[in-house]
Design an enzyme around this catalytic site. Structure first.
Site, PDB file in Angstrom:
ATOM      1  CE  LYS A 129      -2.560   3.449   1.752  1.00  0.00           C
ATOM      2  NZ  LYS A 129      -2.019   4.750   2.246  1.00  0.00           N
TER       3      LYS A 129
ATOM      4  N   GLY B 181       4.090   3.307  10.926  1.00  0.00           N
ATOM      5  CA  GLY B 181       3.344   4.557  10.895  1.00  0.00           C
ATOM      6  C   GLY B 181       2.859   4.951  12.273  1.00  0.00           C
ATOM      7  CB  SER B 182       0.271   7.365  13.251  1.00  0.00           C
ATOM      8  OG  SER B 182      -0.906   6.861  12.632  1.00  0.00           O
TER       9      SER B 182
ATOM     10  N   GLY C  58      -3.241   5.048  13.104  1.00  0.00           N
ATOM     11  CA  GLY C  58      -3.395   4.324  11.849  1.00  0.00           C
ATOM     12  C   GLY C  58      -3.081   2.855  11.993  1.00  0.00           C
ATOM     13  N   GLY C  59      -2.010   2.547  12.716  1.00  0.00           N
ATOM     14  CA  GLY C  59      -1.645   1.153  12.921  1.00  0.00           C
ATOM     15  C   GLY C  59      -2.668   0.396  13.728  1.00  0.00           C
TER      16      GLY C  59
ATOM     17  CD  GLU D  88       9.231   1.025  13.295  1.00  0.00           C
ATOM     18  OE1 GLU D  88       9.652   2.183  13.424  1.00  0.00           O
ATOM     19  OE2 GLU D  88       9.706   0.204  12.484  1.00  0.00           O
TER      20      GLU D  88
ATOM     21  CB  CYS E  35      10.728   5.309  14.134  1.00  0.00           C
ATOM     22  SG  CYS E  35      12.013   4.306  13.355  1.00  0.00           S
TER      23      CYS E  35
ATOM     24  CD  GLU F 132       6.256   9.008  18.063  1.00  0.00           C
ATOM     25  OE1 GLU F 132       7.296   8.862  17.391  1.00  0.00           O
ATOM     26  OE2 GLU F 132       5.268   8.260  17.953  1.00  0.00           O
TER      27      GLU F 132
END
Length: 483
Positions: free
Chosen positions: A147, A202-203, A206-207, A226, A263, A349
């Site tokens: 994606k 990603g965030s 979203g994850g 992650e 990250c 974060e």
């Protein structure tokens, strides 16, 4: 652009047709396919870097190095495939005299099937279309459907085109690498019944949304995400007294690297009260420059993240750097008691060039604050040889997948022993997304009982076992090179 549901289905089905070919492919073929992809990326590096710089504004020097890291990952996994220990080949010979009688069992790890990979914004090569998730999934014998990230769509399309063509020219089946675009297509991808695992960088939000979709499927699949990481750093008084200025310079260089969009950025730094470290940071920050952030969404979120931290009454500004494109580095200060009381505010974060210094007055204060630090990819300890840090180290080990004793966490070596993952919310699993053992995510165990030699997968046959690491009747056997 969003890939239509019909096109998502067609792309995934092509991967499904390719899956048995990848699973049965010899180590030599699979390694050759990976190296062909790496060679093609290197050959087209100048074109790809130009596109990436237009879309991400990360700069040609950084992006050129990232292409090299990406192709290095592909070549590392080619050697992992050839070496063979990742298969965990294990044999128990039949024993009629055992109680109860024991059949012959031969066990190995094999590819799970088509894998979905979700690209990251901050590493448009190394964590994107042909990045570590894709490399490790292909190495484990699985086709991949990526994606694309909305932050670099043209780069994603061109990278996928180059890699897919290279794989095909090297003899890999059609459908080995596919690409879809758009959030809805990503949701459909992780829910497609032929997809057997997913990798994501990603965030947290979203994850977590994709993780929940993967778990809610009629056939749930593993989702290797992650997500967020604040990467705590602890400094002892002796360390600050011995090398405070150098530590301050190192911290500023690390939390502003890539405009704070790594990250592994050190987001929270525990420092002894009244040791003067804040002054050293205040002297180092003003010359540090900001810069453009990766996407409009990240650009809009950064001031909101800062405001969220600064709204706490305990927080003050230590220093700010040079504003570039509306973004300036910021060092903030609070205390350990406030962190222990309000971690939901102070330990969230903030993606960008900001770090939070946390003063502690005693080991008890430090440990109380560390106890509420969420899981992270890394934890760093700066101490001197005479420091008693056993308790602190224990807390850091509980909260991170990689513990550093010197230097700074930004920069992740792609090696056999790397661990790039940690307790939630750093990752959704126990596995790494960088390094040789990242391959383990996309494998499943299978055992064959009393199977005729001709029916066994090639690695489990006696001819292959003579040259591959394996365990037989409990005894580890490592053939010598060349035998």
């Amino acid at each position: 652009m969003t890939t239509s549901p019909a096109d998502v289905d067609a792309i995934v089905r092509a991967a499904g047709y390719a899956a048995p070919v990848w699973r049965r492919a010899t180590a030599a073929d699979r390694a050759a396919w990976l190296r062909a992809a790496a060679d093609a990326l290197d050959a087209n590096a100048a074109e790809l870097v130009a596109i990436a710089d237009e879309e991400t504004r990360l700069g040609a020097a950084r992006l050129t190095g990232e292409v090299a890291r990406t192709t290095g990952q592909l070549r590392l996994f080619a050697t992992v495939v050839e070496e063979g220990s990742f298969l965990e080949l294990t044999i128990d010979d039949a024993d009629a005299a055992a109680t109860p009688p024991r059949p012959e069992l031969r066990r190995m790890l094999t590819g799970v099937g088509p894998v979905a990979v979700f690209s990251a914004s901050n590493f448009p090569f190394a964590f994107s279309v042909a990045g570590g998730d894709t490399a490790s999934a292909l190495a484990s014998g699985n086709p991949v459907v990526v994606k694309a990230h909305s932050g670099h769509p043209r780069l994603s399309a061109r990278t996928a085109e180059i890699v897919a063509a290279a794989l095909s020219a090297a003899g890999a089946p059609d459908g080995s690498l596919g690409l879809v675009e758009g959030r809805e297509a990503g949701n459909a991808l992780v829910q497609h019944p032929l997809i057997k695992a997913a990798g994501f960088t990603g965030s947290v939000s979203g994850g977590r949304a994709l993780f929940d979709l993967a778990a809610a499927r009629p056939e749930p699949i593993p989702f290797y995400g992650e997500l967020g990481s604040i990467n705590p750093v602890v400094m002892t008084r002796a360390a600050v007294e011995a090398r405070g200025e150098a530590l301050a310079q190192g911290l500023v260089g690390s939390f502003t690297l890539g405009v704070g969009q790594f990250c592994t950025k050190p987001g929270v730094v525990f420092v002894p009260a009244d040791a003067g470290f804040e002054d050293a940071v205040a002297a180092a920050v003003p010359t540090a420059a900001g810069g453009p952030l990766l996407t409009d969404r990240i650009t809009a979120a950064f001031p909101d993240g800062l405001a969220h931290l600064e709204q706490d009454s305990s927080v003050s500004v230590v220093a700010t750097g040079v504003e570039v494109d509306g973004v300036r580095p910021v060092a903030l200060l609070t205390d350990a008691r406030a962190v222990a009381e309000r971690p939901e505010v102070l330990l969230e974060e903030c993606f960008g060039p900001v770090t939070l210094l946390v003063r502690y007055g005693s080991e008890d204060e430090l440990h109380a604050a560390l106890a509420v630090v969420p899981g992270s990819l890394t934890a760093t300890l700066h101490a001197e040889s005479g420091d008693d840090v056993a308790g602190t180290l224990e807390l850091l080990q509980d909260r991170a997948g990689r513990v550093l004793f010197a230097g700074w966490p930004t920069g992740v070596a792609v090696t056999w022993s790397q661990q790039h993952g940690g307790p939630w919310p750093a990752t959704t699993s126990l596995h790494t997304s960088v390094g040789a053992s990242a391959i383990r995510r996309f494998l499943r165990p299978i055992a064959f009982q009393d199977a005729p030699e001709a029916m066994l997968p090639e690695p489990l046959r006696d001819e292959s076992l003579a040259r591959l690491p394996h365990r037989r009747n409990g005894v580890l056997r490592v053939p010598h090179p060349g035998h």
